[in-house]
Design a protein around this motif. Structure first.
Motif, PDB file in Angstrom:
ATOM      1  N   LYS A 174     -47.010 -54.498 -36.988  1.00 13.59           N
ATOM      2  CA  LYS A 174     -46.052 -53.560 -37.569  1.00 13.59           C
ATOM      3  C   LYS A 174     -46.647 -52.167 -37.649  1.00 13.59           C
ATOM      4  O   LYS A 174     -47.838 -52.007 -37.871  1.00 13.59           O
ATOM      5  N   ALA A 175     -45.784 -51.189 -37.496  1.00 14.92           N
ATOM      6  CA  ALA A 175     -46.230 -49.807 -37.639  1.00 14.92           C
ATOM      7  C   ALA A 175     -46.570 -49.546 -39.099  1.00 14.92           C
ATOM      8  O   ALA A 175     -46.026 -50.193 -39.999  1.00 14.92           O
TER       9      ALA A 175
ATOM     10  N   GLU B 112     -46.407 -47.646 -42.450  1.00 15.04           N
ATOM     11  CA  GLU B 112     -45.558 -46.713 -43.172  1.00 15.04           C
ATOM     12  C   GLU B 112     -46.389 -45.494 -43.551  1.00 15.04           C
ATOM     13  O   GLU B 112     -47.530 -45.625 -43.972  1.00 15.04           O
ATOM     14  N   THR B 113     -45.818 -44.326 -43.391  1.00 12.60           N
ATOM     15  CA  THR B 113     -46.597 -43.111 -43.601  1.00 12.60           C
ATOM     16  C   THR B 113     -45.841 -42.142 -44.495  1.00 12.60           C
ATOM     17  O   THR B 113     -44.664 -41.884 -44.270  1.00 12.60           O
TER      18      THR B 113
ATOM     19  N   ARG C 144     -41.300 -44.734 -41.279  1.00 14.84           N
ATOM     20  CA  ARG C 144     -41.566 -46.092 -40.819  1.00 14.84           C
ATOM     21  C   ARG C 144     -42.792 -46.180 -39.925  1.00 14.84           C
ATOM     22  O   ARG C 144     -43.324 -47.245 -39.684  1.00 14.84           O
ATOM     23  N   SER C 145     -43.195 -45.042 -39.376  1.00 12.21           N
ATOM     24  CA  SER C 145     -44.396 -45.049 -38.533  1.00 12.21           C
ATOM     25  C   SER C 145     -45.072 -43.687 -38.611  1.00 12.21           C
ATOM     26  O   SER C 145     -44.477 -42.690 -39.014  1.00 12.21           O
ATOM     27  N   ARG C 146     -46.322 -43.684 -38.190  1.00 15.16           N
ATOM     28  CA  ARG C 146     -47.063 -42.446 -38.122  1.00 15.16           C
ATOM     29  C   ARG C 146     -46.451 -41.482 -37.119  1.00 15.16           C
ATOM     30  O   ARG C 146     -46.452 -40.274 -37.311  1.00 15.16           O
TER      31      ARG C 146
ATOM     32  N   GLU D  48     -43.338 -41.078 -36.358  1.00 18.19           N
ATOM     33  CA  GLU D  48     -42.209 -40.366 -36.973  1.00 18.19           C
ATOM     34  C   GLU D  48     -42.713 -39.241 -37.867  1.00 18.19           C
ATOM     35  O   GLU D  48     -42.186 -38.131 -37.840  1.00 18.19           O
TER      36      GLU D  48
ATOM     37  N   GLY E 216     -41.695 -45.667 -30.086  1.00 12.94           N
ATOM     38  CA  GLY E 216     -43.116 -45.925 -29.846  1.00 12.94           C
ATOM     39  C   GLY E 216     -43.385 -46.399 -28.429  1.00 12.94           C
ATOM     40  O   GLY E 216     -44.462 -46.213 -27.892  1.00 12.94           O
TER      41      GLY E 216
ATOM     42  N   PRO F 262     -50.090 -51.475 -44.197  1.00 18.23           N
ATOM     43  CA  PRO F 262     -49.070 -52.063 -43.305  1.00 18.23           C
ATOM     44  C   PRO F 262     -48.018 -52.760 -44.157  1.00 18.23           C
ATOM     45  O   PRO F 262     -48.350 -53.366 -45.161  1.00 18.23           O
TER      46      PRO F 262
END
Ligand SMILES: [Zn+2]
Length: 175
Positions: A3-4, A6-7, A15-17, A19, A63, A173
């Motif tokens: 899983k990406a 969370e940032t 939801r991901s770095r 983004e 991604g 994560p």
């Protein structure tokens, strides 16, 4: 499945770095953004675009080089705004190539003509008035008309800032 992570950035939980890095790019470029503004149903399929850029349209971060062509084109047609898709990572400015795929609403096409996607599009800054537009092979610019300056600046500083951004500690994560 991996899983990406969370940032957190500017009071948002992305939801991901990747983004979060795009949010840094928009801030560094002066592009207004709204994260996950609202969800839609496109032909019965749920779709929540990652960003809404009021001056440009919707913006999707992927991604991997995978996307649902048909859904994205139908979304752009329905909402009558362009949908930009960015893939894989914040690009290196010196590559000189565009990094966006643009789904252009059919309503933008001249009467009786088909509208096609844009490839290798990118944000550019007018070197005269500073206005930012999206360079697009189909339309010279989308919603970007300004003073007709040469628009040669590719916002390298913003791309580098996004690539180099460090986010706060303690990201975990998602379980
Ligand atoms: Zn200009």
């Amino acid at each position: 499945m991996i899983k990406a992570i969370e940032t957190r950035y500017k009071g948002h939980r992305f939801r991901s770095r990747l983004e979060a890095r795009w949010a840094v790019f928009f801030d560094a470029s002066g592009i207004k953004w709204i994260y996950e503004k609202e969800g839609f149903s496109v032909n019965g399929k749920p779709y929540l675009p990652d960003f809404y850029l009021p001056e440009f349209g919707y913006f999707e971060v992927k991604g991997r080089y995978e996307y649902d062509d048909q859904l994205m084109q139908e979304f752009a047609n329905e909402i009558r705004e362009p949908l930009f898709v960015a893939f894989e990572e914040i690009p290196l400015p010196e590559s000189g190539r565009g990094y966006l795929k643009t789904f252009i609403p059919q309503s933008y096409a001249p009467e009786g003509e088909m509208m096609y996607w844009g490839y290798d599009d990118m944000f550019l800054e007018c070197d005269e008035c500073g206005k930012i537009s999206v360079q697009n092979a189909v339309y010279d610019t989308i919603k970007g008309n300004c003073c007709e300056g040469s628009r040669e600046m590719s916002l390298e500083h913003a791309l580098m800032e996004a690539r180099e951004a460090r986010f706060e500690h303690g990201d975990k994560p998602k379980v």
